[in-house]
Design a protein around this motif. Structure first.
Motif, PDB file in Angstrom:
ATOM      1  N   ASP A   3       0.852  -1.186   0.000  1.00 34.72           N
ATOM      2  CA  ASP A   3       0.000   0.000   0.000  1.00 34.72           C
ATOM      3  C   ASP A   3       0.892   1.241   0.000  1.00 34.72           C
ATOM      4  OD1 ASP A   3      -2.320   1.628   0.320  1.00 34.72           O
ATOM      5  OD2 ASP A   3      -1.883   1.770   2.455  1.00 34.72           O
ATOM      6  N   GLY A   4       0.470   2.274  -0.701  1.00 29.76           N
ATOM      7  CA  GLY A   4       1.189   3.538  -0.649  1.00 29.76           C
ATOM      8  C   GLY A   4       2.378   3.662  -1.577  1.00 29.76           C
ATOM      9  N   ILE A   5       2.471   2.790  -2.599  1.00 25.85           N
ATOM     10  CA  ILE A   5       3.592   2.902  -3.540  1.00 25.85           C
ATOM     11  C   ILE A   5       3.150   3.418  -4.909  1.00 25.85           C
ATOM     12  CG2 ILE A   5       4.935   1.073  -2.432  1.00 25.85           C
ATOM     13  CD1 ILE A   5       4.100  -0.787  -4.751  1.00 25.85           C
ATOM     14  N   GLY A   6       1.840   3.576  -5.122  1.00 25.34           N
ATOM     15  CA  GLY A   6       1.365   4.132  -6.386  1.00 25.34           C
ATOM     16  C   GLY A   6       0.878   3.126  -7.397  1.00 25.34           C
ATOM     17  N   LYS A   7       0.336   2.002  -6.930  1.00 26.89           N
ATOM     18  CA  LYS A   7      -0.135   0.965  -7.852  1.00 26.89           C
ATOM     19  C   LYS A   7      -1.261   1.466  -8.759  1.00 26.89           C
ATOM     20  CE  LYS A   7      -1.208  -2.098  -4.698  1.00 26.89           C
ATOM     21  NZ  LYS A   7      -0.852  -1.290  -3.508  1.00 26.89           N
ATOM     22  N   ASP A   8      -2.177   2.246  -8.179  1.00 25.93           N
ATOM     23  CA  ASP A   8      -3.319   2.743  -8.962  1.00 25.93           C
ATOM     24  C   ASP A   8      -2.859   3.669 -10.080  1.00 25.93           C
ATOM     25  OD1 ASP A   8      -4.757   1.331  -7.129  1.00 25.93           O
ATOM     26  OD2 ASP A   8      -5.824   3.052  -6.282  1.00 25.93           O
ATOM     27  N   VAL A   9      -1.927   4.554  -9.764  1.00 31.07           N
ATOM     28  CA  VAL A   9      -1.387   5.477 -10.773  1.00 31.07           C
ATOM     29  C   VAL A   9      -0.638   4.690 -11.848  1.00 31.07           C
ATOM     30  CG1 VAL A   9       0.289   7.324 -11.180  1.00 31.07           C
ATOM     31  CG2 VAL A   9      -1.253   7.441  -9.209  1.00 31.07           C
ATOM     32  N   PHE A  10       0.102   3.684 -11.428  1.00 30.87           N
ATOM     33  CA  PHE A  10       0.833   2.838 -12.362  1.00 30.87           C
ATOM     34  C   PHE A  10      -0.124   2.191 -13.355  1.00 30.87           C
ATOM     35  CE2 PHE A  10       2.770  -1.030 -13.887  1.00 30.87           C
ATOM     36  CZ  PHE A  10       4.120  -0.733 -14.031  1.00 30.87           C
ATOM     37  N   ALA A  11      -1.196   1.597 -12.849  1.00 29.10           N
ATOM     38  CA  ALA A  11      -2.160   0.909 -13.706  1.00 29.10           C
ATOM     39  C   ALA A  11      -2.836   1.874 -14.669  1.00 29.10           C
ATOM     40  CB  ALA A  11      -3.203   0.198 -12.847  1.00 29.10           C
ATOM     41  N   LEU A  12      -3.240   3.028 -14.178  1.00 28.46           N
ATOM     42  CA  LEU A  12      -3.939   3.995 -15.026  1.00 28.46           C
ATOM     43  C   LEU A  12      -3.009   4.548 -16.107  1.00 28.46           C
ATOM     44  CD1 LEU A  12      -6.532   5.518 -15.591  1.00 28.46           C
ATOM     45  CD2 LEU A  12      -5.812   7.262 -13.944  1.00 28.46           C
ATOM     46  N   THR A  13      -1.760   4.798 -15.743  1.00 31.22           N
ATOM     47  CA  THR A  13      -0.789   5.299 -16.727  1.00 31.22           C
ATOM     48  C   THR A  13      -0.524   4.254 -17.795  1.00 31.22           C
ATOM     49  OG1 THR A  13       0.257   6.609 -14.971  1.00 31.22           O
ATOM     50  CG2 THR A  13       1.499   6.327 -17.003  1.00 31.22           C
ATOM     51  N   LEU A  14      -0.439   2.989 -17.388  1.00 30.53           N
ATOM     52  CA  LEU A  14      -0.240   1.905 -18.344  1.00 30.53           C
ATOM     53  C   LEU A  14      -1.457   1.778 -19.256  1.00 30.53           C
ATOM     54  CD1 LEU A  14       1.900  -0.313 -18.977  1.00 30.53           C
ATOM     55  CD2 LEU A  14       0.507  -1.873 -17.605  1.00 30.53           C
ATOM     56  N   ALA A  15      -2.646   1.923 -18.696  1.00 28.66           N
ATOM     57  CA  ALA A  15      -3.874   1.843 -19.486  1.00 28.66           C
ATOM     58  C   ALA A  15      -3.911   2.954 -20.537  1.00 28.66           C
ATOM     59  CB  ALA A  15      -5.088   1.941 -18.572  1.00 28.66           C
ATOM     60  N   LYS A  16      -3.537   4.148 -20.150  1.00 25.88           N
ATOM     61  CA  LYS A  16      -3.543   5.274 -21.080  1.00 25.88           C
ATOM     62  C   LYS A  16      -2.534   5.052 -22.205  1.00 25.88           C
ATOM     63  CE  LYS A  16      -5.127   8.783 -17.783  1.00 25.88           C
ATOM     64  NZ  LYS A  16      -4.770  10.030 -17.046  1.00 25.88           N
ATOM     65  N   LEU A  17      -1.416   4.415 -21.883  1.00 25.15           N
ATOM     66  CA  LEU A  17      -0.420   4.109 -22.915  1.00 25.15           C
ATOM     67  C   LEU A  17      -0.985   3.087 -23.904  1.00 25.15           C
ATOM     68  CD1 LEU A  17       2.530   4.718 -23.767  1.00 25.15           C
ATOM     69  CD2 LEU A  17       3.207   2.691 -22.457  1.00 25.15           C
ATOM     70  N   LEU A  18      -1.683   2.095 -23.389  1.00 25.90           N
ATOM     71  CA  LEU A  18      -2.286   1.078 -24.255  1.00 25.90           C
ATOM     72  C   LEU A  18      -3.331   1.679 -25.185  1.00 25.90           C
ATOM     73  CD1 LEU A  18      -2.717  -1.765 -21.615  1.00 25.90           C
ATOM     74  CD2 LEU A  18      -1.475  -2.018 -23.778  1.00 25.90           C
TER      75      LEU A  18
END
Length: 295
Positions: A31-46
């Motif tokens: 928790d608290g490492i930025g998993k949600d931001v990571f996933a959303l940024t990856l989704a936007k790249l896709l």
């Protein structure tokens, strides 16, 4: 992208460019490492129609829709409680259709470990037989709580946590005030949590907490009175206390610290129920801490 997650993001971006990204990723980490931001940024790249390596173009229609949070081919499942089967079925229904932007379709499942058995089973067929150019990003900090059948069909990506030095370096870039190193140690490896805690500090801070804990343990402060004084900060105090107890146990190996740490876990679950007496719940923990020294 957060610096501690950048290497992993770069590797996945390269696989996107090479059309070698697995259709289902399990993004797991603390928790608290930025998993949600990571996933959303990856989704936007896709979804980007003119990506440049690991960067979105920011100009195409997909990027503009993502900027306004209205992309028709980006789906999200999130719930404060358990993820029920209806949410999953609705998302699957969307994924099986044709992409409205003629590109990829992406589903992000936040707190994937909170899926019920029925909702997890409903997801299985999509994981086994995904439609073309469809990607599922499951996020969790508790992979052990996810059905084995789901785990076996996802590619696991463990997102790393930064060490204390890197945590402090990043937080200092975003927080103007002083940072107590002992306080930071409570959140080592969880920089976003540490920053959030620092930004919330106003009339109650870590030094107040330590002074109170020491007073209870030495018998100079009454547990019930302190719990009453801290009642508006009960949730924060118990979380801080739990982190402090874990550190104390690791440095002393005294079982009493671990025992009270487990009481904190029970207390935090209890506080989720409406009508719970927060002062009494906190007082019981502080009393256990006071008695610990005399054992």
């Amino acid at each position: 992208m957060y610096p501690w997650l950048q290497p992993t993001f770069s590797k996945l971006s390269a696989r996107i460019s090479a059309n070698k990204l697995h259709h289902a990723l399990l993004l797991q980490g603390a928790d608290g490492i930025g998993k949600d931001v990571f996933a959303l940024t990856l989704a936007k790249l896709l979804l980007c129609q003119d990506r440049q390596g690991e960067q979105t173009c920011g100009r195409c229609q997909s990027c503009k829709l993502n900027a306004s949070e209205t992309h028709p081919d980006l789906y999200k499942i999130e719930s404060e409680k358990q993820i029920g089967v209806d949410l999953v079925r609705e998302a699957i229904k969307n994924l099986t259709g044709t992409a409205q932007m003629s590109g990829a379709k992406v589903l992000i499942i936040y707190r994937a470990d909170s899926m019920t058995e029925s909702s997890a089973n409903a997801l299985l067929k999509t994981l086994e037989e995904p439609t073309d150019n469809t990607f599922l990003l499951l996020i969790t900090e508790k992979p052990e709580s996810i059905l084995a059948t789901i785990l076996s069909r996802c590619e696991k990506q463990i997102l790393p946590s930064p060490n204390l030095d890197n945590t402090m370096a990043w937080v200092k870039q975003h927080h103007q005030g002083d940072i107590d190193t002992n306080f930071a140690r409570l959140f080592v490896g969880r920089p976003l949590t540490l920053l959030d805690e620092l930004q919330q500090e106003q009339n109650f801070n870590y030094q107040d907490f330590i002074t109170g804990i020491q007073g209870v343990m030495t018998g100079n402060l009454n547990a019930i009175q302190l719990a009453t004084d801290w009642q508006s900060h009960t949730d924060k105090v118990i979380k801080w206390l739990q982190a402090w107890l874990k550190q104390s146990y690791l440095s002393t190996q005294k079982e009493g610290f671990w025992r009270i740490n487990m009481l904190c876990t029970t207390a935090l679950k209890k506080l989720k129920n409406p009508g719970v007496n927060k002062t009494l719940t906190l007082a019981e923990l502080l009393a256990a801490l006071a008695n610990f020294e005399s054992n």
